[in-house]
Each structure stands twice: as structure tokens, then as C-alpha cells.
Motif scaffolding. Structure first.
Motif, PDB file in Angstrom:
ATOM      1  N   GLY A 197       1.388  -1.050  -0.228  1.00 28.66           N
ATOM      2  CA  GLY A 197      -0.065   0.108  -0.121  1.00 28.66           C
ATOM      3  C   GLY A 197       0.654   1.245   0.038  1.00 28.66           C
ATOM      4  N   VAL A 198       2.141   1.595  -0.556  1.00 25.37           N
ATOM      5  CA  VAL A 198       3.259   2.280  -0.561  1.00 25.37           C
ATOM      6  C   VAL A 198       3.759   2.153  -1.898  1.00 25.37           C
ATOM      7  CG1 VAL A 198       3.985   2.474   1.770  1.00 25.37           C
ATOM      8  CG2 VAL A 198       4.877   1.077   0.219  1.00 25.37           C
ATOM      9  N   PRO A 199       3.784   3.594  -2.990  1.00 23.23           N
ATOM     10  CA  PRO A 199       4.999   3.962  -3.455  1.00 23.23           C
ATOM     11  C   PRO A 199       5.928   2.572  -4.174  1.00 23.23           C
ATOM     12  CG  PRO A 199       4.378   5.502  -3.044  1.00 23.23           C
ATOM     13  CD  PRO A 199       3.691   4.808  -2.588  1.00 23.23           C
ATOM     14  N   VAL A 200       6.252   1.854  -4.527  1.00 23.84           N
ATOM     15  CA  VAL A 200       7.151   1.044  -5.198  1.00 23.84           C
ATOM     16  C   VAL A 200       7.822   1.334  -5.897  1.00 23.84           C
ATOM     17  CG1 VAL A 200       8.245  -1.238  -5.128  1.00 23.84           C
ATOM     18  CG2 VAL A 200       6.086  -0.865  -3.522  1.00 23.84           C
ATOM     19  N   VAL A 201       8.961   1.593  -6.285  1.00 18.43           N
ATOM     20  CA  VAL A 201      10.243   1.874  -7.543  1.00 18.43           C
ATOM     21  C   VAL A 201      10.806   0.956  -7.915  1.00 18.43           C
ATOM     22  CG1 VAL A 201      11.466   3.869  -8.461  1.00 18.43           C
ATOM     23  CG2 VAL A 201      10.096   4.657  -6.853  1.00 18.43           C
ATOM     24  N   GLU A 202      10.491   1.328  -9.211  1.00 19.22           N
ATOM     25  CA  GLU A 202      11.480   0.039  -9.952  1.00 19.22           C
ATOM     26  C   GLU A 202      12.719   0.824 -10.615  1.00 19.22           C
ATOM     27  OE1 GLU A 202      13.755  -2.633 -12.150  1.00 19.22           O
ATOM     28  OE2 GLU A 202      12.408  -1.667 -13.479  1.00 19.22           O
ATOM     29  N   PRO A 203      13.442   0.215 -10.592  1.00 21.36           N
ATOM     30  CA  PRO A 203      14.889   1.722 -10.701  1.00 21.36           C
ATOM     31  C   PRO A 203      15.181   1.856 -12.030  1.00 21.36           C
ATOM     32  CG  PRO A 203      15.607   0.012  -9.536  1.00 21.36           C
ATOM     33  CD  PRO A 203      14.242  -0.011  -9.386  1.00 21.36           C
ATOM     34  N   THR A 204      14.800   0.257 -12.619  1.00 28.22           N
ATOM     35  CA  THR A 204      15.477   0.968 -14.201  1.00 28.22           C
ATOM     36  C   THR A 204      13.983   1.154 -14.822  1.00 28.22           C
ATOM     37  OG1 THR A 204      16.282  -1.931 -14.342  1.00 28.22           O
ATOM     38  CG2 THR A 204      16.081  -0.798 -16.602  1.00 28.22           C
ATOM     39  N   GLN A 205      12.339   0.812 -14.196  1.00 27.21           N
ATOM     40  CA  GLN A 205      11.571   1.724 -15.299  1.00 27.21           C
ATOM     41  C   GLN A 205      11.738   3.574 -14.763  1.00 27.21           C
ATOM     42  OE1 GLN A 205       8.889  -0.025 -13.238  1.00 27.21           O
ATOM     43  NE2 GLN A 205       8.008  -1.392 -14.806  1.00 27.21           N
ATOM     44  N   ALA A 206      11.996   3.848 -14.134  1.00 25.94           N
ATOM     45  CA  ALA A 206      12.708   5.237 -13.432  1.00 25.94           C
ATOM     46  C   ALA A 206      13.493   5.700 -14.581  1.00 25.94           C
ATOM     47  CB  ALA A 206      13.157   5.293 -12.094  1.00 25.94           C
ATOM     48  N   ALA A 207      14.838   4.860 -14.593  1.00 20.67           N
ATOM     49  CA  ALA A 207      15.750   5.386 -14.662  1.00 20.67           C
ATOM     50  C   ALA A 207      15.485   5.451 -17.295  1.00 20.67           C
ATOM     51  CB  ALA A 207      16.802   4.796 -14.926  1.00 20.67           C
ATOM     52  N   VAL A 208      14.644   4.463 -17.474  1.00 17.57           N
ATOM     53  CA  VAL A 208      13.964   4.628 -18.793  1.00 17.57           C
ATOM     54  C   VAL A 208      12.759   5.637 -18.598  1.00 17.57           C
ATOM     55  CG1 VAL A 208      13.678   3.658 -20.778  1.00 17.57           C
ATOM     56  CG2 VAL A 208      14.591   1.998 -19.158  1.00 17.57           C
ATOM     57  N   THR A 209      12.523   5.911 -18.131  1.00 17.59           N
ATOM     58  CA  THR A 209      11.132   6.879 -18.486  1.00 17.59           C
ATOM     59  C   THR A 209      12.471   8.033 -18.313  1.00 17.59           C
ATOM     60  OG1 THR A 209       9.647   5.939 -16.569  1.00 17.59           O
ATOM     61  CG2 THR A 209       9.518   8.150 -17.278  1.00 17.59           C
ATOM     62  N   MET A 210      13.327   8.550 -17.358  1.00 20.80           N
ATOM     63  CA  MET A 210      14.494  10.200 -17.680  1.00 20.80           C
ATOM     64  C   MET A 210      15.038   9.819 -18.741  1.00 20.80           C
ATOM     65  SD  MET A 210      15.576  10.178 -13.981  1.00 20.80           S
ATOM     66  CE  MET A 210      14.430  11.000 -12.537  1.00 20.80           C
ATOM     67  N   ALA A 211      15.278   8.614 -19.421  1.00 21.94           N
ATOM     68  CA  ALA A 211      15.562   8.447 -20.787  1.00 21.94           C
ATOM     69  C   ALA A 211      15.374   8.881 -21.749  1.00 21.94           C
ATOM     70  CB  ALA A 211      16.539   7.109 -20.853  1.00 21.94           C
ATOM     71  N   ILE A 212      14.148   8.711 -21.771  1.00 20.38           N
ATOM     72  CA  ILE A 212      13.132   8.606 -22.797  1.00 20.38           C
ATOM     73  C   ILE A 212      12.895  10.316 -23.171  1.00 20.38           C
ATOM     74  CG2 ILE A 212      10.601   8.459 -23.885  1.00 20.38           C
ATOM     75  CD1 ILE A 212      10.621   6.099 -22.288  1.00 20.38           C
ATOM     76  N   GLY A 213      12.990  11.209 -22.098  1.00 24.12           N
ATOM     77  CA  GLY A 213      12.275  12.371 -21.483  1.00 24.12           C
ATOM     78  C   GLY A 213      14.376  13.380 -22.149  1.00 24.12           C
ATOM     79  N   ARG A 214      14.663  12.959 -22.269  1.00 23.31           N
ATOM     80  CA  ARG A 214      15.668  13.357 -22.346  1.00 23.31           C
ATOM     81  C   ARG A 214      16.211  13.193 -23.907  1.00 23.31           C
ATOM     82  NH1 ARG A 214      20.608  13.864 -18.283  1.00 23.31           N
ATOM     83  NH2 ARG A 214      22.346  13.971 -19.474  1.00 23.31           N
ATOM     84  N   ALA A 215      15.823  11.664 -24.165  1.00 25.02           N
ATOM     85  CA  ALA A 215      15.945  11.743 -25.734  1.00 25.02           C
ATOM     86  C   ALA A 215      14.869  12.567 -26.544  1.00 25.02           C
ATOM     87  CB  ALA A 215      15.972  10.651 -26.630  1.00 25.02           C
ATOM     88  N   ARG A 216      13.677  12.830 -25.804  1.00 26.41           N
ATOM     89  CA  ARG A 216      12.918  13.760 -26.905  1.00 26.41           C
ATOM     90  C   ARG A 216      13.193  14.578 -26.398  1.00 26.41           C
ATOM     91  NH1 ARG A 216       8.407  11.177 -28.365  1.00 26.41           N
ATOM     92  NH2 ARG A 216       7.399   9.263 -28.118  1.00 26.41           N
ATOM     93  N   LEU A 217      13.562  15.486 -26.095  1.00 28.32           N
ATOM     94  CA  LEU A 217      13.910  16.847 -25.707  1.00 28.32           C
ATOM     95  C   LEU A 217      15.253  17.387 -26.053  1.00 28.32           C
ATOM     96  CD1 LEU A 217      12.390  17.161 -22.080  1.00 28.32           C
ATOM     97  CD2 LEU A 217      11.638  18.294 -23.889  1.00 28.32           C
ATOM     98  N   GLY A 218      16.063  16.404 -26.564  1.00 28.33           N
ATOM     99  CA  GLY A 218      17.552  16.968 -27.355  1.00 28.33           C
ATOM    100  C   GLY A 218      18.238  17.671 -26.453  1.00 28.33           C
ATOM    101  N   TRP A 219      18.129  16.639 -24.422  1.00 29.54           N
ATOM    102  CA  TRP A 219      18.982  16.707 -23.848  1.00 29.54           C
ATOM    103  C   TRP A 219      19.893  15.860 -23.918  1.00 29.54           C
ATOM    104  CZ3 TRP A 219      15.494  17.947 -18.986  1.00 29.54           C
ATOM    105  CH2 TRP A 219      15.358  19.350 -18.586  1.00 29.54           C
TER     106      TRP A 219
END
Length: 229
Positions: A197-219
Motif C-alpha cells: 500500500g505504498v509506492p514502489v519504484v522499479e529503478p530501471t523503469q525510473a531510469a528509462v523514463t528519464m532517458a526517454i525524456g532526455r532523448a525527446r527533449l534533445g538534452w
């Protein structure tokens, strides 16, 4: 969108890579970037000590160098983030480590994060890293399930241990968000979150989510400011 986000599992366990691939499947989209999960054949079966971490940096850098021209970003899928800073120096692409991204994501979901580690020997390594990140005041605790990477294949035992440790982090250490401290735990995120009943972070999902943002924004990577990013 051109380029591929390469998610590199630095251990040689193909089962772990398959679990990572399944975990990031919801993040794939038809307009890209593509996401490809790879196994570092030269890595140990499980990354369980500082020696394991240190020994795989060179083959990791070599593998990434061969992928550089086709890469949109790199994700290092081990909770010790082995070779992350070295790869940031080497590559012109964004480089994300799952421990760093997992912790940063957790801090957006709660005030105090707890980490479910694999072995007792993993905990000091994690705490050194959290200290270097400057986030120890947000860390409620880091507790092990007492299983090796190979032993995580036993779903029933692993889920039981993770539930017990997660409950202790929640109830005794007052963590209001949990981070799974090994990429080999990826398949347990949803059932664990439902159980505790609390949020659980799967860290690879977290990292890939950030990577997608970096790629889409051209950072980009180090070329953005002339330094590692």
C-alpha cells in the motif's frame, strides 16, 4: 524518433535481462525512441560485491562504445550504477544509472525512501552511494532480503522476503516509498505495491523514463556543456 535507448544489464544473467525487458515494455511507443535491453556477457552472474562492480567497468565501456553511433541514451541496469561516471565521460549520449534515477524518483513520491537490497553486503555500498548523492537525510533505511541474484528466481520465496522487508521499512523505519535495490526484482513491483500500500519504484523503469525524456527533449550528454551530464 531516431536512436535507441540501450539498457545494459551488466551481469551475465539472461533471466535478469528478460525481466528488465518486460518491466520497460509499457514505456515503448511506436514513435520511439526504441528501447533495447542487452546482457553484458563478460559480467559476473550477479553483481554482489564492490569487486564485481569494479571489475566490469572496462567491458561495459567497450560494449557501450560499439553502440555509441546508434544510441539515443544509455541506461546502466544495476543498482550500483557501475561505470556510470566513466561512461558519461566517454559518451556523447545521456547516461542514466538506475540507482540514481530510482532514488530521485522515490523522492518525488514520498518524504522518506526505503531500499530493499539483496544481501547484507550490498547495504554499505548503497549507503556510500546515497551519502555521495547527499540524500541520506531522506533515506529511512536499506535492508536486505538475504538472497543472491540467482536465488531471486524463486518467485514465492523472493516475494515473501521482499514483503517482510518492505513491511519493516514501512512500519518500523517509517518509509513512505520503497525502492527495489536490484534490477532482478523488476517483476515484483506491482504485486509488492499492492501488498504494502505504498509506492514502489522499479529503478530501471525510473531510469528509462528519464532517458526517454532526455532523448525527446534533445538534452544530450557531455557535449551539452562540455562536461559529464
Amino acid at each position: 524518433m531516431s536512436g535507441t535507448i540501450y539498457v545494459i544489464n551488466p551481469n551475465s544473467n539472461q533471466g535478469v535481462t528478460a525481466g528488465i525487458d518486460a518491466a520497460v515494455a509499457p514505456l515503448r511507443s511506436t514513435d520511439g525512441p526504441a528501447i533495447e535491453c542487452l546482457t553484458l556477457a563478460e559480467g559476473p552472474p550477479g553483481i554482489q560485491s564492490q569487486r564485481d562492480v569494479d571489475g566490469l567497468v572496462s567491458p561495459l565501456l567497450k560494449r557501450a562504445a560499439a553502440l555509441e553511433n546508434d544510441a539515443a541514451a544509455f541506461v546502466i541496469a544495476c543498482f550500483s550504477d557501475p561505470g556510470m561516471h566513466s561512461l558519461r565521460e566517454q559518451s556523447e549520449r545521456p547516461v542514466l544509472g538506475i540507482a540514481e534515477c530510482g532514488v530521485l524518483t522515490a523522492m518525488t513520491l514520498g518524504q522518506r525512501f526505503g531500499v530493499i537490497a539483496i544481501l547484507p553486503a550490498s547495504v554499505p555500498r548503497h549507503l556510500r552511494y546515497f551519502g555521495a548523492m547527499g540524500v541520506m537525510d531522506r533515506c529511512a533505511g536499506d535492508l536486505p532480503v538475504g538472497l543472491t541474484v540467482a536465488e531471486l528466481a524463486d518467485d514465492g520465496r523472493t516475494m515473501g522476503r521482499m514483503t517482510d522487508v518492505g513491511r519493516t521499512l514501512r512500519d518500523t523505519h517509517h518509509a513512505d516509498v520503497l525502492v527495489m535495490g536490484c534490477a532482478g526484482m523488476a517483476r515484483f513491483r506491482e504485486p509488492l505495491e499492492k501488498e504494502l500500500g505504498v509506492p514502489v519504484v522499479e529503478p530501471t523503469q525510473a531510469a528509462v523514463t528519464m532517458a526517454i525524456g532526455r532523448a525527446r527533449l534533445g538534452w544530450g550528454g557531455r557535449t551539452l556543456r562540455g562536461t559529464a551530464a
